[in-house]
Design a protein around this motif. Structure first.
Motif, PDB file in Angstrom:
ATOM      1  N   THR A  38    -143.390 -50.575   3.634  1.00  0.00           N
ATOM      2  CA  THR A  38    -144.330 -51.101   2.652  1.00  0.00           C
ATOM      3  C   THR A  38    -144.237 -50.295   1.364  1.00  0.00           C
ATOM      4  O   THR A  38    -144.306 -49.075   1.380  1.00  0.00           O
ATOM      5  CB  THR A  38    -145.779 -51.051   3.193  1.00  0.00           C
ATOM      6  OG1 THR A  38    -145.841 -51.828   4.383  1.00  0.00           O
ATOM      7  CG2 THR A  38    -146.767 -51.613   2.185  1.00  0.00           C
ATOM      8  N   GLY A  39    -144.059 -51.004   0.269  1.00  0.00           N
ATOM      9  CA  GLY A  39    -144.060 -50.385  -1.046  1.00  0.00           C
ATOM     10  C   GLY A  39    -145.361 -50.754  -1.737  1.00  0.00           C
ATOM     11  O   GLY A  39    -145.982 -51.760  -1.401  1.00  0.00           O
ATOM     12  N   GLU A  40    -145.767 -49.928  -2.669  1.00  0.00           N
ATOM     13  CA  GLU A  40    -147.017 -50.230  -3.372  1.00  0.00           C
ATOM     14  C   GLU A  40    -146.953 -49.811  -4.822  1.00  0.00           C
ATOM     15  O   GLU A  40    -146.096 -49.029  -5.231  1.00  0.00           O
ATOM     16  CB  GLU A  40    -148.206 -49.596  -2.671  1.00  0.00           C
ATOM     17  CG  GLU A  40    -148.145 -48.094  -2.514  1.00  0.00           C
ATOM     18  CD  GLU A  40    -149.362 -47.562  -1.764  1.00  0.00           C
ATOM     19  OE1 GLU A  40    -150.093 -46.768  -2.384  1.00  0.00           O
ATOM     20  OE2 GLU A  40    -149.564 -47.920  -0.609  1.00  0.00           O
ATOM     21  N   LYS A  47    -149.381 -54.349  -2.660  1.00  0.00           N
ATOM     22  CA  LYS A  47    -148.516 -53.849  -1.594  1.00  0.00           C
ATOM     23  C   LYS A  47    -147.517 -54.927  -1.211  1.00  0.00           C
ATOM     24  O   LYS A  47    -147.889 -56.093  -1.052  1.00  0.00           O
ATOM     25  CB  LYS A  47    -149.341 -53.458  -0.369  1.00  0.00           C
ATOM     26  CG  LYS A  47    -150.291 -52.311  -0.627  1.00  0.00           C
ATOM     27  CD  LYS A  47    -151.125 -52.007   0.597  1.00  0.00           C
ATOM     28  CE  LYS A  47    -152.137 -50.907   0.264  1.00  0.00           C
ATOM     29  NZ  LYS A  47    -153.073 -50.683   1.364  1.00  0.00           N
ATOM     30  N   ALA A  48    -146.260 -54.527  -1.087  1.00  0.00           N
ATOM     31  CA  ALA A  48    -145.204 -55.451  -0.677  1.00  0.00           C
ATOM     32  C   ALA A  48    -144.582 -54.894   0.594  1.00  0.00           C
ATOM     33  O   ALA A  48    -144.267 -53.710   0.680  1.00  0.00           O
ATOM     34  CB  ALA A  48    -144.147 -55.568  -1.773  1.00  0.00           C
ATOM     35  N   THR A  49    -144.420 -55.758   1.583  1.00  0.00           N
ATOM     36  CA  THR A  49    -143.802 -55.364   2.838  1.00  0.00           C
ATOM     37  C   THR A  49    -142.448 -56.048   2.934  1.00  0.00           C
ATOM     38  O   THR A  49    -142.323 -57.239   2.650  1.00  0.00           O
ATOM     39  CB  THR A  49    -144.694 -55.759   4.033  1.00  0.00           C
ATOM     40  OG1 THR A  49    -145.970 -55.140   3.870  1.00  0.00           O
ATOM     41  CG2 THR A  49    -144.093 -55.303   5.354  1.00  0.00           C
ATOM     42  N   ALA A  50    -141.440 -55.273   3.341  1.00  0.00           N
ATOM     43  CA  ALA A  50    -140.077 -55.795   3.454  1.00  0.00           C
ATOM     44  C   ALA A  50    -139.442 -55.266   4.727  1.00  0.00           C
ATOM     45  O   ALA A  50    -139.855 -54.237   5.258  1.00  0.00           O
ATOM     46  CB  ALA A  50    -139.241 -55.365   2.241  1.00  0.00           C
ATOM     47  N   THR A  51    -138.434 -55.993   5.201  1.00  0.00           N
ATOM     48  CA  THR A  51    -137.658 -55.476   6.329  1.00  0.00           C
ATOM     49  C   THR A  51    -136.770 -54.359   5.802  1.00  0.00           C
ATOM     50  O   THR A  51    -136.542 -54.252   4.591  1.00  0.00           O
ATOM     51  CB  THR A  51    -136.765 -56.563   6.955  1.00  0.00           C
ATOM     52  OG1 THR A  51    -135.748 -56.935   6.009  1.00  0.00           O
ATOM     53  CG2 THR A  51    -137.567 -57.781   7.383  1.00  0.00           C
ATOM     54  N   LEU A  59    -146.927 -59.885   0.915  1.00  0.00           N
ATOM     55  CA  LEU A  59    -147.413 -59.380  -0.366  1.00  0.00           C
ATOM     56  C   LEU A  59    -148.934 -59.372  -0.291  1.00  0.00           C
ATOM     57  O   LEU A  59    -149.548 -60.382   0.038  1.00  0.00           O
ATOM     58  CB  LEU A  59    -146.933 -60.289  -1.500  1.00  0.00           C
ATOM     59  CG  LEU A  59    -147.169 -59.848  -2.928  1.00  0.00           C
ATOM     60  CD1 LEU A  59    -146.469 -58.515  -3.209  1.00  0.00           C
ATOM     61  CD2 LEU A  59    -146.659 -60.901  -3.898  1.00  0.00           C
ATOM     62  N   ASP A  60    -149.536 -58.220  -0.551  1.00  0.00           N
ATOM     63  CA  ASP A  60    -150.991 -58.074  -0.489  1.00  0.00           C
ATOM     64  C   ASP A  60    -151.480 -57.619  -1.861  1.00  0.00           C
ATOM     65  O   ASP A  60    -151.073 -56.565  -2.353  1.00  0.00           O
ATOM     66  CB  ASP A  60    -151.375 -57.046   0.584  1.00  0.00           C
ATOM     67  CG  ASP A  60    -152.874 -56.851   0.689  1.00  0.00           C
ATOM     68  OD1 ASP A  60    -153.618 -57.839   0.550  1.00  0.00           O
ATOM     69  OD2 ASP A  60    -153.313 -55.700   0.911  1.00  0.00           O
ATOM     70  N   ILE A  61    -152.338 -58.436  -2.468  1.00  0.00           N
ATOM     71  CA  ILE A  61    -152.834 -58.150  -3.812  1.00  0.00           C
ATOM     72  C   ILE A  61    -154.350 -58.023  -3.759  1.00  0.00           C
ATOM     73  O   ILE A  61    -155.042 -58.941  -3.311  1.00  0.00           O
ATOM     74  CB  ILE A  61    -152.434 -59.261  -4.804  1.00  0.00           C
ATOM     75  CG1 ILE A  61    -150.912 -59.445  -4.798  1.00  0.00           C
ATOM     76  CG2 ILE A  61    -152.951 -58.959  -6.193  1.00  0.00           C
ATOM     77  CD1 ILE A  61    -150.437 -60.659  -5.571  1.00  0.00           C
TER      78      ILE A  61
END
Length: 114
Positions: A38-40, A47-51, A59-61
């Protein structure tokens, strides 16, 4: 087993090691597709979650950032979070590859596939 064949025994051992490495690399690729990071950005507002392979999965905003006049800021925060997740994904993939190659007795900084 192949003692009487001189260097062919070493060749057979090398081929077996190469096949083992190929199998382990295929398994690692599957694992990376299921491992997430997870990047933020904006102190966690986006917050962005990626493999670990870099594919964006979520994507969480935080709703507090939505304000019509701040559209460009929100877009920048989203892009920054995605880039952070992709950077972390690449780093995780590199760590996993180093771990794999080291476990096979290869230098951890070797670049595979060749």
């Amino acid at each position: 087993m192949l003692k009487g064949l001189g260097g062919l025994g070493d060749m057979a051992k090398m081929m077996k090691s190469a096949q083992e490495l190929q199998t382990k690399m295929a398994q690692m690729q599957d694992d990376l597709a299921n491992l997430t990071v997870t990047g933020e950005s904006g102190a966690g507002l986006v917050k962005a979650t990626a493999t670990a392979k870099g594919g964006l999965t979520a994507l969480d905003i935080d709703p507090s950032i939505f304000n019509g006049s701040d559209k460009e800021v929100v877009e920048d925060l989203i892009l920054a979070a995605i880039k952070d997740a992709q950077t972390k994904a690449a780093e995780k993939a590199q760590q996993e590859m180093a771990s794999l190659t080291e476990s096979m007795g290869l230098p951890k900084d070797i670049k595979l596939p060749f």
